[in-house]
Scaffold this active site. Structure first.
Site, PDB file in Angstrom:
ATOM      1  N   CYS A   2       0.789  -0.905   0.147  1.00 63.74           N
ATOM      2  CA  CYS A   2      -0.008   0.143  -0.087  1.00 63.74           C
ATOM      3  C   CYS A   2       0.977   1.226  -0.060  1.00 63.74           C
ATOM      4  O   CYS A   2       1.994   1.130   0.187  1.00 63.74           O
ATOM      5  CB  CYS A   2      -0.801   0.027   1.321  1.00 63.74           C
ATOM      6  SG  CYS A   2      -1.870  -1.339   1.295  1.00 63.74           S
ATOM      7  N   TRP A  77      -3.711  -1.724  -1.488  1.00 63.09           N
ATOM      8  CA  TRP A  77      -3.490  -2.836  -2.465  1.00 63.09           C
ATOM      9  C   TRP A  77      -3.781  -3.942  -1.284  1.00 63.09           C
ATOM     10  O   TRP A  77      -3.129  -4.042  -0.319  1.00 63.09           O
ATOM     11  CB  TRP A  77      -2.093  -3.219  -2.882  1.00 63.09           C
ATOM     12  CG  TRP A  77      -2.140  -4.121  -3.879  1.00 63.09           C
ATOM     13  CD1 TRP A  77      -2.401  -3.994  -5.051  1.00 63.09           C
ATOM     14  CD2 TRP A  77      -1.748  -5.418  -3.557  1.00 63.09           C
ATOM     15  NE1 TRP A  77      -2.175  -5.069  -5.833  1.00 63.09           N
ATOM     16  CE2 TRP A  77      -1.756  -5.961  -4.898  1.00 63.09           C
ATOM     17  CE3 TRP A  77      -1.006  -6.198  -2.488  1.00 63.09           C
ATOM     18  CZ2 TRP A  77      -1.299  -7.345  -5.131  1.00 63.09           C
ATOM     19  CZ3 TRP A  77      -0.761  -7.402  -2.705  1.00 63.09           C
ATOM     20  CH2 TRP A  77      -0.953  -8.115  -4.137  1.00 63.09           C
TER      21      TRP A  77
END
Ligand code: G6P
Length: 612
Positions: A2, A77
């Protein structure tokens, strides 16, 4: 994977955070969000999808007046928890007083969540990140830095996070364990982010944060503290990269960056599934382990690089779990008359989860009653919607067209699956399982060691072979999938003709191709058939071909017969081939660069093949 960013300064935070997220979007774009604080109010906005969705959501709500000058933001993500607004970051406690953005995985989040729930907390997401927010909130006494420090000591795993408290409107606190987090130093403003590009437009002056440290940021003021809370002096680094290089983490291409990201990809994929000493746990919301009960065969279907991961699955599952395994390229499987049924576990391996043929093969198997599992890197991809369970690789977004870090992560998952099946079927002793679990957990470190100095070593090899117009790759046993993958990498990005063979087949054809101009790449790591590989290497060398051998560190059996060796760290014989693929990726890369080609965008190829 992320991207996170925090800002505290004098300028409107929202724009700075959004622009920073744009630069981190390569790290994931399942959802995004930000929390900014002004005048005793936190404005928190989150949206599923990429940053355009977040911007649209922000436009629909009233901005804070005066504008906030402190805030945190995230682009996700997904790893734990579905792609949804509830699971988007920032996450906060029930009263919305502590907000956090997190990259990485908290391995003991279930235990912590149970403890916090027993103490009265209610959770609104399925994420491990919310556990961090709730943990900090439960201990918060007006000193965010001290509370974060204490919370950090209770968290297992590998992560980086930034926290903000409603009651301390001038401070952000970041913490780092393994996952990246860097500081940006401006005049009257401070930044903290997963990567430098997030704040490069504002400052080139950075400081690194080491594992276990926290950082306390105020406008223009930064204090780094070690695990005991003692202040740490850290030098300033001036970034000289241009913006383009910065996005690639300082590497010249995404492919090179992704090759160097492989230790992280493995750690993320392996660690929280191997918490038990002598076993693997695959159960997750998206994967019910009962799928593995009573199966009589495993079938892997996949395309390209993913097919090679399936081939490795055959060696590992047959050896450890004593189950028959079939492997086929999806485009063939779907148009055969595959004899498959309810006692078969069919695993579709697909990095993207969108490859048309792999989806087609999974559908055929499902129609015939097989249990179908998607092994993929992308949450919410089509493969995850057309199966009975999902096993995720957690390699993060891969941008280079030639798969690298997603391949090693796929190998990790097939090893994990093989080991779990072995335990369920009672085919390996607890002691042997413990050995393999330990070896799997060591892989990220093995990769770090291997990568140290590897660029130069492989570059030297590429110097004498980059002009060759044909390469042969050979291996035996678990070295075969790696020979195939090494050959595929070279042809994909260098456009050099390659062949890859099980070494025992060489005398049935390919040996006719060899002369003193042919480089032969041999996977010669430890294996029950290493002596046979050595024989094959000798045969090749006798024809004048120049052998480049991937060996196991400390083993010199082949040295006398080859032009170059690249030793990989010793591990289990089944796992060493995973390490051996890394120099082969780099060799392909170096040759492509010497030929003046762009490895990130090879001609005629696409990252995801959504047509058959
Ligand atoms: C393309 C890509 C390869 C990949 C293959 C399968 O050919 O260039 O890198 O291995 O598709 O893709 P998948 O997303 O299903 O793993």
């Amino acid at each position: 994977m992320c991207g996170i960013i925090g800002y505290v300064g004098a300028r409107p935070a929202e724009e700075i955070l959004l622009a920073g997220l744009r630069k981190l979007e390569y790290r994931g774009y399942d959802s995004a969000g930000l929390s900014v604080l002004a005048d005793g109010t936190i404005r928190a906005v989150r949206a599923v999808g990429n940053l355009d969705h977040l911007e649209a959501a922000l436009a629909q709500e009233d901005a804070l007046v005066p504008p906030a000058t402190i805030g945190i933001a995230h682009t996700r993500w997904a790893t734990h928890g579905a792609v949804s607004e509830q699971n988007a970051h920032p996450l906060c406690d029930a009263e919305g007083r502590i907000h956090v953005v997190v990259n990485g995985i908290v391995e003991n989040y279930v235990g912590l969540r149970d403890r916090l729930t027993a103490a009265g907390a209610t959770f609104s997401s399925q994420t491990d990140a919310e556990v961090i927010a709730q943990l900090i909130a439960s201990e918060y006494d007006g000193d965010l830095a001290a509370t974060v420090q204490h919370a950090l000591g209770q968290l297992d795993g590998f992560f980086a996070f930034v926290a903000m408290a409603l009651d301390e409107p001038d401070v952000l606190v970041g913490a780092r364990r393994e996952c990246p987090l860097v500081i940006g130093r401006g005049t009257d403003e401070s930044f903290v982010a997963s990567a430098v590009p997030a704040f490069l437009a504002h400052t080139r002056s950075t400081q690194l944060i080491e594992n276990g440290e926290i950082v306390v940021l105020r406008a223009g003021e930064v204090e780094i503290r070690d695990a005991n809370g003692a202040p740490v002096e850290r030098e300033l680094l001036e970034i000289t990269w241009d913006a383009d290089t910065a996005e690639k983490g300082g590497y010249e291409t995404f492919m090179l960056k992704e090759i160097h990201d492989q230790a992280d990809a493995l750690a993320e994929t392996i660690n929280d599934r191997t918490v038990r000493r002598d076993g693997v746990d695959l159960a997750e919301e998206c994967f019910d382990e009962s799928l593995l009960e009573g199966i009589e065969r495993v079938v892997f279907v996949a395309c390209g690089t993913a097919y090679h991961a399936g081939l490795m699955g055959r060696y590992a599952i047959e050896e450890w779990a004593e189950l028959p395994v079939e492997v086929d390229v999806a485009s063939e499987y779907r148009y055969r008359n595959p004899l498959v049924g309810p006692r078969d576990l069919v695993v579709g391996i697909s990095q993207s989860g969108e490859t048309a043929d792999t989806l087609g093969a999974m559908r055929v198997a499902r129609e015939r009653g097989a249990r179908v599992v998607a092994l993929t890197n992308v949450m919410g991809s089509q493969a995850t919607r057309e199966c009975d369970g999902v096993l995720y690789t957690r390699a993060g977004l891969e941008i280079g067209v030639a798969a690298t870090k997603t391949f090693v992560a796929q190998l990790a998952v097939v090893y994990l699956l093989a080991l779990r099946l072995a335990e369920l079927r009672g085919t390996l002793s607890a002691e042997r399982r413990a050995e393999l679990v330990a070896a799997l957990r060591r892989l990220p470190q093995n990769v770090e060691e291997l990568l140290d100095g590897l660029d130069e070593q492989v570059d030297q090899i590429s110097q004498w072979c980059w002009q060759a117009n044909f390469f042969l790759y050979i291996g035996r046993h678990a070295g075969v999938p790696i020979a195939l993958e090494g050959a595929l990498k070279l042809k994909e990005i260098s456009y050099i003709s390659t062949d890859a063979y099980a070494a025992g087949e060489m005398k049935h054809g390919p040996i006719a191709m060899l002369d003193e101009h042919t480089p032969v790449v041999a996977v010669a790591t430890t294996s029950p058939v290493l002596t046979k590989v050595v024989n094959n290497i000798q045969e090749v060398a006798a024809r004048g071909a120049k052998v480049i051998a991937m060996t196991t560190a400390g083993d010199h059996t082949v040295d006398a017969h080859v032009k170059a060796t690249v030793p990989v760290p010793a591990s289990d014989p089944m796992l060493e081939p995973l390490l051996a693929v890394i120099p082969l990726q780099l060799l392909a890369y170096k040759i492509a660069m010497r030929r003046g080609l762009n490895p990130d965008q090879p001609r005629n190829l696409a990252k995801t093949v959504t047509v058959e």
